[in-house]
Design an enzyme around this catalytic site. Sequence first.
Site, short mmCIF file in Angstrom:
data_model
loop_
_atom_site.label_atom_id
_atom_site.label_comp_id
_atom_site.label_asym_id
_atom_site.label_seq_id
_atom_site.Cartn_x
_atom_site.Cartn_y
_atom_site.Cartn_z
N ALA A 91 26.93 41.70 36.09
CA ALA A 91 27.69 41.22 34.94
C ALA A 91 28.83 42.18 34.66
O ALA A 91 28.70 43.39 34.80
CB ALA A 91 26.77 41.13 33.73
N ASN A 92 29.98 41.64 34.27
CA ASN A 92 31.12 42.48 33.96
C ASN A 92 32.07 41.73 33.04
O ASN A 92 31.83 40.57 32.71
CB ASN A 92 31.84 42.89 35.25
CG ASN A 92 32.12 41.70 36.12
OD1 ASN A 92 32.98 40.91 35.81
ND2 ASN A 92 31.34 41.54 37.17
N GLY A 121 35.89 42.37 33.10
CA GLY A 121 37.24 42.21 33.58
C GLY A 121 38.21 43.30 33.15
O GLY A 121 38.09 43.88 32.08
N ILE A 122 39.23 43.56 34.01
CA ILE A 122 40.16 44.63 33.71
C ILE A 122 41.20 44.23 32.67
O ILE A 122 41.84 45.10 32.09
CB ILE A 122 40.85 45.15 34.97
CG1 ILE A 122 41.78 44.09 35.56
CG2 ILE A 122 39.84 45.63 35.99
CD1 ILE A 122 42.66 44.64 36.65
N GLY A 123 41.38 42.93 32.42
CA GLY A 123 42.30 42.53 31.36
C GLY A 123 41.84 43.05 30.02
O GLY A 123 42.60 43.65 29.25
N SER A 168 47.46 42.39 44.29
CA SER A 168 46.30 42.70 45.13
C SER A 168 46.78 43.14 46.49
O SER A 168 47.83 42.70 46.97
CB SER A 168 45.40 41.48 45.27
OG SER A 168 44.42 41.69 46.27
N TYR A 191 45.27 32.36 47.98
CA TYR A 191 45.29 33.43 46.98
C TYR A 191 46.20 34.56 47.43
O TYR A 191 47.02 35.07 46.65
CB TYR A 191 43.88 33.96 46.76
CG TYR A 191 43.79 34.90 45.58
CD1 TYR A 191 43.53 34.43 44.31
CD2 TYR A 191 44.00 36.26 45.74
CE1 TYR A 191 43.47 35.28 43.22
CE2 TYR A 191 43.94 37.13 44.67
CZ TYR A 191 43.68 36.63 43.41
OH TYR A 191 43.64 37.48 42.35
#
Length: 326
Positions: free
Chosen positions: A70-71, A73-75, A194, A236
């Site tokens: 679970a995480n 996000g970097i935003g 990326s 992507y």
Amino acid sequence: MGISSRAAHARAMFDMLVASFLYPSLKVKPVNLTGKTAIVTGGAGFPLFFLYPLYVVLMYKTSLLLPPTANIGIGLESARKLASFGAHVVLACRNVQKAEVAREDIVKTTGNENVEVRQVDFGEFASVRRFVEEWGEKPIDILLNNAGATFHSFTLTKDGYESMFATNFLTHVRFTMLVLPRLSPNARIVNVSSVGNYAALRRDLDVNDLDGSKWLRSQGIKEGDLLEAQMVLAMYSKSKLCQAVFTRVLQEKLDQSAEYGNKKILVSSCHPGAVKSAIHDRFAGTGTEGYNKFMERWISAMNLLGVSTEQGACTPVYLAVDPRAA
């Protein structure tokens, strides 16, 4: 793929394998952002990490499958760091309810109550225009373009563009250009890209089919069809390449502009690292239930080897605030 691209992939794979175990933790030197306004698009997520060698080993040569981590996000973590420096932070997100939860968390952990949520859907040009119109003429000091998505099926936006390309690139270009007149002197624009952009081939940048929708149809793919994992990653990586190219071109145009040249606006693009992020296990679009083993193992690899979202946020925040990045 050229030598430089292969070298970038090799270095990136090495970084991913050792970063979370051997590299020291990244830190951003605190700065005083009191009175500054920062817009962060997207409340969670980070661009999909793309490495062919690991992809081959893990997806086709093994049966490795681990439970997801679970995480958040970097935003969100980028917004939290900017708020901790005293900035007025605006979370520009599609899902207002989730963004409000993020806002409350940021306020609680930083003590900065000057955090607000504004709704915008980066899958629609109209939503971007509406955001800017409602924003008015208020100055912007930091624009952190972080919102992004991967789609597991072929879908088009209301504007008729392939959804992944539109969300990751086109609407952010429109958004950036619309807010450009509001940017203050010495403002920073950071586009979270990326290392996957190195995987895009030059021939992929067809000006007559930049979003790749014609190419998908030529492969027999109809709107709503599930995409092979290789197609998802290819689409992507192209969107990330376009983002990186846009960053460079925009900086050159601003520097040469009579209107913006004296403003000294800095435009940067970055790969934050291989990050454990929710974007890996949230595939938007018609085919979200069509997970295949390829993507499940890819997610497992990221959750095993990736760094934390807090660490992933350090690079974009550094570019947004540190004088040494200018």
